[in-house]
Write a protein that holds these residues in place. Structure first.
Motif: not given
Length: 90
Positions: A52-79
């Motif tokens: 789950l942590a690995r997938l959250l990292d991946d999701l965070g990277a996708i959010y970052a690609t989309l410019g969704r920085t707050a969501e990217a940070e949340e995913a990274r922190e949860e991971a």
């Protein structure tokens, strides 16, 4: 209950979509994979929480690609919380 195989297939699909320049679709696929692993982590946390942590990292990277920085940070922190680390340390 969804299976790990379904979650892996969704995550693999998100990688392919990213490579095709389709990050919004990749995000949806990765979000589904994360949702499945959240359920799986409830029943078998020792095995599924690291995945789950690995997938959250991946999701965070996708959010970052989309410019969704707050969501990217949340995913990274949860991971990081799942791994037992302090997100402020990395």
């Amino acid at each position: 209950m969804p299976t790990p195989d379904v979650a892996r297939a969704l995550s693999d699909r998100s990688v392919r979509l990213l490579m095709q320049g389709r990050p919004a679709e990749a995000m949806l696929s990765e979000q589904e994979a994360v949702a499945i692993y959240r359920e799986l982590a409830e029943t078998h946390p020792d095995h599924n929480r690291p995945l789950l942590a690995r997938l959250l990292d991946d999701l965070g990277a996708i959010y970052a690609t989309l410019g969704r920085t707050a969501e990217a940070e949340e995913a990274r922190e949860e991971a990081e919380r799942i791994r037992g680390g302090d997100p402020g340390d990395s």
